[in-house]
Design a protein around this motif. Structure first.
Motif, PDB file in Angstrom:
ATOM      1  N   PRO A 119      14.108  28.114   6.815  1.00  0.00           N
ATOM      2  CA  PRO A 119      15.563  28.197   6.913  1.00  0.00           C
ATOM      3  C   PRO A 119      16.191  28.028   5.528  1.00  0.00           C
ATOM      4  CG  PRO A 119      14.652  26.629   8.489  1.00  0.00           C
ATOM      5  CD  PRO A 119      13.569  26.954   7.530  1.00  0.00           C
ATOM      6  N   VAL A 120      17.475  28.364   5.440  1.00  0.00           N
ATOM      7  CA  VAL A 120      18.187  28.294   4.165  1.00  0.00           C
ATOM      8  C   VAL A 120      19.381  27.363   4.313  1.00  0.00           C
ATOM      9  CG1 VAL A 120      19.446  29.589   2.396  1.00  0.00           C
ATOM     10  CG2 VAL A 120      17.474  30.628   3.544  1.00  0.00           C
ATOM     11  N   CYS A 121      19.523  26.494   3.337  1.00  0.00           N
ATOM     12  CA  CYS A 121      20.680  25.612   3.265  1.00  0.00           C
ATOM     13  C   CYS A 121      21.568  26.032   2.099  1.00  0.00           C
ATOM     14  CB  CYS A 121      20.251  24.160   3.067  1.00  0.00           C
ATOM     15  SG  CYS A 121      19.493  23.414   4.531  1.00  0.00           S
ATOM     16  N   VAL A 122      22.837  25.658   2.165  1.00  0.00           N
ATOM     17  CA  VAL A 122      23.782  25.992   1.095  1.00  0.00           C
ATOM     18  C   VAL A 122      24.235  24.705   0.406  1.00  0.00           C
ATOM     19  CG1 VAL A 122      24.538  28.065   2.295  1.00  0.00           C
ATOM     20  CG2 VAL A 122      25.779  25.934   2.645  1.00  0.00           C
ATOM     21  N   ASP A 123      24.843  24.905  -0.743  1.00  0.00           N
ATOM     22  CA  ASP A 123      25.440  23.815  -1.519  1.00  0.00           C
ATOM     23  C   ASP A 123      24.438  22.722  -1.905  1.00  0.00           C
ATOM     24  OD1 ASP A 123      27.514  22.654  -2.899  1.00  0.00           O
ATOM     25  OD2 ASP A 123      28.212  21.470  -1.171  1.00  0.00           O
ATOM     26  N   PRO A 124      23.453  23.025  -2.761  1.00  0.00           N
ATOM     27  CA  PRO A 124      23.155  24.336  -3.329  1.00  0.00           C
ATOM     28  C   PRO A 124      22.286  25.162  -2.390  1.00  0.00           C
ATOM     29  CG  PRO A 124      21.660  22.726  -4.243  1.00  0.00           C
ATOM     30  CD  PRO A 124      22.594  21.960  -3.335  1.00  0.00           C
ATOM     31  N   VAL A 125      22.218  26.447  -2.694  1.00  0.00           N
ATOM     32  CA  VAL A 125      21.405  27.335  -1.866  1.00  0.00           C
ATOM     33  C   VAL A 125      19.937  27.069  -2.148  1.00  0.00           C
ATOM     34  CG1 VAL A 125      20.877  29.720  -1.308  1.00  0.00           C
ATOM     35  CG2 VAL A 125      23.218  29.076  -1.899  1.00  0.00           C
ATOM     36  N   ARG A 126      19.180  26.831  -1.054  1.00  0.00           N
ATOM     37  CA  ARG A 126      17.765  26.480  -1.191  1.00  0.00           C
ATOM     38  C   ARG A 126      17.108  26.619   0.178  1.00  0.00           C
ATOM     39  NH1 ARG A 126      20.910  22.461   0.077  1.00  0.00           N
ATOM     40  NH2 ARG A 126      20.160  20.663   1.270  1.00  0.00           N
ATOM     41  N   THR A 127      15.821  26.580   0.214  1.00  0.00           N
ATOM     42  CA  THR A 127      15.133  26.491   1.495  1.00  0.00           C
ATOM     43  C   THR A 127      15.124  25.036   1.935  1.00  0.00           C
ATOM     44  OG1 THR A 127      12.997  26.287   0.390  1.00  0.00           O
ATOM     45  CG2 THR A 127      13.691  28.500   1.052  1.00  0.00           C
ATOM     46  N   CYS A 128      15.073  24.851   3.258  1.00  0.00           N
ATOM     47  CA  CYS A 128      15.163  23.491   3.786  1.00  0.00           C
ATOM     48  C   CYS A 128      14.580  23.466   5.188  1.00  0.00           C
ATOM     49  CB  CYS A 128      16.622  23.020   3.798  1.00  0.00           C
ATOM     50  SG  CYS A 128      17.719  24.130   4.726  1.00  0.00           S
ATOM     51  N   SER A 129      14.589  22.313   5.804  1.00  0.00           N
ATOM     52  CA  SER A 129      14.023  22.184   7.149  1.00  0.00           C
ATOM     53  C   SER A 129      15.044  22.463   8.238  1.00  0.00           C
ATOM     54  CB  SER A 129      13.449  20.775   7.339  1.00  0.00           C
ATOM     55  OG  SER A 129      14.465  19.802   7.155  1.00  0.00           O
ATOM     56  N   ASP A 130      16.331  22.307   7.952  1.00  0.00           N
ATOM     57  CA  ASP A 130      17.384  22.480   8.955  1.00  0.00           C
ATOM     58  C   ASP A 130      18.511  23.273   8.302  1.00  0.00           C
ATOM     59  OD1 ASP A 130      18.892  22.361  11.195  1.00  0.00           O
ATOM     60  OD2 ASP A 130      19.508  20.277  10.962  1.00  0.00           O
ATOM     61  N   GLY A 131      18.469  24.590   8.442  1.00  0.00           N
ATOM     62  CA  GLY A 131      19.369  25.453   7.676  1.00  0.00           C
ATOM     63  C   GLY A 131      20.804  25.428   8.149  1.00  0.00           C
ATOM     64  N   ASP A 132      21.730  25.706   7.215  1.00  0.00           N
ATOM     65  CA  ASP A 132      23.138  25.844   7.563  1.00  0.00           C
ATOM     66  C   ASP A 132      23.767  27.092   6.928  1.00  0.00           C
ATOM     67  OD1 ASP A 132      23.175  25.029   4.935  1.00  0.00           O
ATOM     68  OD2 ASP A 132      24.518  23.328   5.243  1.00  0.00           O
ATOM     69  N   LEU A 133      22.916  28.023   6.450  1.00  0.00           N
ATOM     70  CA  LEU A 133      23.416  29.285   5.913  1.00  0.00           C
ATOM     71  C   LEU A 133      24.061  30.096   7.029  1.00  0.00           C
ATOM     72  CD1 LEU A 133      23.425  31.492   3.573  1.00  0.00           C
ATOM     73  CD2 LEU A 133      21.282  32.296   4.613  1.00  0.00           C
TER      74      LEU A 133
END
Length: 696
Positions: free
Chosen positions: A648-662
């Motif tokens: 998954p992708v997270c924002v602020d900053p944009v990165r991969t993560c375990s629980d995305g919010d993109l």
């Protein structure tokens, strides 16, 4: 004195008295001269008979069958330009850029004639005096046939043409350069025929466009660029003299490796130019005083899309793939390819993508921009936050992330369900639709189980179709699909609007996406989980904006061959995708996402005030997200996703993560508005480049 002359002559293992040796030498010379005379007579006068005729026929058999093939042009580099005509990539097997007589400076023509063939404009392709002298010397002393005036420029053109253009095997390449009488006589015969067909200036230019000048530069234009960073039409006297001298032995006279030898050879050329009257002694002296003046590290320009102008690699790759599929040999064909790439649009798109997502990170963002013209669909930009290249450690990628269906586009696919319902008059843009929090399909199942979807977030109980497209509740569109009763009309309108590469992409079983969705009656199609081409999405927006006319997205405006002939592969014609009134309804239904929908925050932050259409989309777990939008001038799609599609992708900053919010309304929409805001600033006074050259 005679005895000393004979003793100085090397007889090998034979031992002769001086008088006998002298007699033998005279006899050998006489025989060689006679043989050479016989061969020359046979060559120059077709009525020759006897042994001479037999020898000539044997030696020139290759030439007799090759003369027609000499019309074949040598390989040359293909130049790929943007819409303004500025070069963006070179494609070549050998770096050669033929320019013809008008593209070569008189200084270069004079220098090569003076040092290689000063009677070039007087003979008919063969210098009999020099050739006989070489044949005699070869017979008596076993000296090489080159030199001594044996090869005119026309004959050298024949040799190089056979070597670089006609030879396909190593055996043929050896035959083209073999130091044999047979090869020389073949060149003589062909030289005569060429002189009958071509004028001197054409022969000279063909020769200069063909020969090797060292450091991988073939032809005088490539040599001028490689050694001096100039063009063949602008070569000065000392530059031309140096290049003319290099031709005889490029390694020996390499100005970097052997500057002394190169300087001496250049001065030899200047002396020859003075002797034939091309230069005055004063001009020659001034040229001798000039330094060699070559580039400190001469190198060929980067070849292929890996060496394309910064920010154009993805576009270049698509151009090469399409033209190669159309049958063009770009590495050897010498084409000029004028593309539709708008450098201003491409620069703004790349800057927006790189500002949004770190190009060195694990998340990619692809941007495709097309012009929504009703008669053709030029692609203006295909860019990404990541550079195009093969160094993954440096953040580069060669994946076709701007054109290929790699990741899902999410709720953007609700456009197709809405379009199918509008065509069947089930709804209108202002129709009120129910928005339950949870909905189970009455017409579709999920592998035998109930197919149920839920909304993320809170919604009013009822929304118009326009409001539903802006705020994107899942349940409303599954219910609308139930009313259609089948996924077929949704797939069909998606294809017509522009989702063609996406729907034709084969899966693991060999079937296309369209075939798999239809066969399974895949209701989730309306929620966009399937891999989607960003370019397809941009073209969907363009089709709607252009009044419902689909046109093939085009990268190439024109391809011309080295003679200037138009050889552009034909493109499919534009088609009526949906009726104009349906396109009008779609524009209305998609007009509010930036006002009070999922892209409103991004539009507000950009200060956006112009009318537009738009739609966001996000896949499950925020593995990817996209935004599609268009104005009357530009249609574009932005897609962000992790290179590892399991992340998954997270924002602020944009990165991969375990629980995305993109989401599509975050980074992709931000990028779209960051791109479009400067493009529309003063847009009424900015005239975009016309790659087709047919606009007033």
């Amino acid at each position: 004195m005679g005895s000393r002359d004979v003793e100085d002559f090397d007889h090998g293992d034979q031992r002769h008295e001086p008088d006998a040796g002298r007699g033998l030498l005279l006899l050998r010379g006489a025989v060689a001269t006679a043989l050479a005379g016989l061969l020359m007579a046979a060559l120059l006068a077709p009525v020759a008979i006897g042994a001479g005729t037999v020898l000539v026929r044997a030696a020139s058999g290759v030439g007799a069958t090759t003369i027609g093939v000499l019309d074949r042009a040598p390989d040359a580099a293909t130049v790929v330009t943007d819409a303004t005509g500025a070069p963006m990539a070179l494609l070549y097997r050998r770096f050669r850029l033929p320019v013809g007589p008008a593209g070569i400076a008189d200084t270069m023509k004079a220098a090569i004639v003076a040092i290689e063939d000063r009677r070039f404009y007087a003979h008919d392709g063969v210098d009999p005096q020099g050739l006989v002298r070489a044949l005699v010397s070869n017979a008596v002393h076993s000296t090489p046939l080159e030199g001594q005036g044996a090869s005119t420029i026309t004959m050298q053109y024949v040799k190089n043409q056979r070597l670089y253009t006609l030879a396909d095997t190593e055996e043929e390449r050896r035959a083209a350069t073999a130091d044999t009488v047979s090869r020389k006589l073949t060149e003589v015969r062909l030289a005569h025929r060429i002189e009958d067909r071509l004028d001197k200036d054409t022969i000279l230019a063909r020769y200069l466009d063909l020969v090797y000048f060292g450091r991988g530069a073939y032809g005088v234009e490539a040599a001028a660029r490689t050694w001096f960073g100039t063009s063949a039409s602008d070569l000065t006297v000392p530059q031309a003299a140096l290049l003319a001298g290099i031709v005889r032995a490029p390694a020996t006279y390499d100005p970097i490796e052997n500057p002394g030898a190169a300087l001496a050879r250049r001065d030899q050329v200047l002396t020859a130019m003075t002797e034939v009257g091309s230069l005055t002694p004063a001009q020659a002296a001034a040229a001798r005083a000039a330094p060699l003046g070559v580039a400190p590290d001469p190198a060929l320009p980067a070849e292929g899309c890996l060496g394309a102008r910064e920010g154009t690699g993805f576009f270049c790759r698509e151009v090469v793939d399409r033209l190669t599929a159309a049958g063009l040999d770009l590495a050897t064909g010498g084409y000029t390819v004028r593309t539709t790439l708008d450098p201003r649009v491409a620069a703004e798109a790349r800057a927006a993508a790189r500002d949004a997502i770190d190009p060195d990170g694990e998340v990619a963002e692809a941007v495709a921009v097309v012009a929504p013209r009703p008669d053709r669909r030029p692609i203006l930009a295909l860019v990404a936050n990541r550079p195009y290249g093969d160094d993954a450690a440096a953040g580069e990628t060669m994946l076709p992330i701007t054109t290929a269906p790699l990741r899902g586009a999410g709720s953007i696919y609700k456009i197709f369900t809405a379009a199918a319902a509008l065509e069947r008059e089930l709804v209108a843009p202002d129709s009120e639709l129910e928005v339950p929090q949870r909905y189970t399909s009455t017409a579709f199942d999920d592998a035998g189980d109930d197919y149920t979807v839920e909304n993320l977030g809170a919604f009013d109980d009822d929304l118009t179709l326009t409001e539903a497209l802006a705020r994107s509740p899942n349940t409303t569109f599954l219910a609308l699909l139930d009313r259609l009763g089948s996924v077929d009309p949704v797939v069909d309108v998606a294809r017509r609007l522009g989702l063609r590469t996406t729907l034709s992409a084969p899966g693991p079983d060999g079937r296309s996406l369209a075939e798999r969705v239809r066969a399974a009656e895949q209701a989730s199609f309306t929620l966009g989980p399937d891999p989607t081409s960003p370019l397809d999405l941009a073209n969907v927006a363009a089709t709607i904006t252009a009044g419902g006319t689909w046109c093939p997205p085009t990268l190439v405006a024109r391809v011309t061959d080295r003679a200037g002939r138009d050889v552009t592969p034909p493109a499919p014609p534009c088609e009526r995708a949906v009726a104009p009134e349906i396109a009008d309804q779609l524009r209305t239904a998609l007009s509010q996402d930036h006002v009070d929908g999922t892209a409103a925050d991004a539009a507000d932050e950009a200060g956006w005030q112009r009318p537009m259409i738009g739609k966001t989309g996000t896949t499950q777990r925020s593995a990817s997200a996209a935004f599609l939008g268009a104005t009357d001038r530009y249609a574009a799609a932005v897609m962000a996703f992790a290179l590892d599609d399991s992340e998954p992708v997270c924002v602020d900053p944009v990165r991969t993560c375990s629980d995305g919010d993109l989401t599509g309304g975050s980074v992709p929409a931000d990028t779209w508005f960051d791109l479009m805001t400067p493009l529309h600033r003063g847009s009424d006074t900015v005239t975009p480049p016309d790659p087709y050259g047919d606009e007033d």
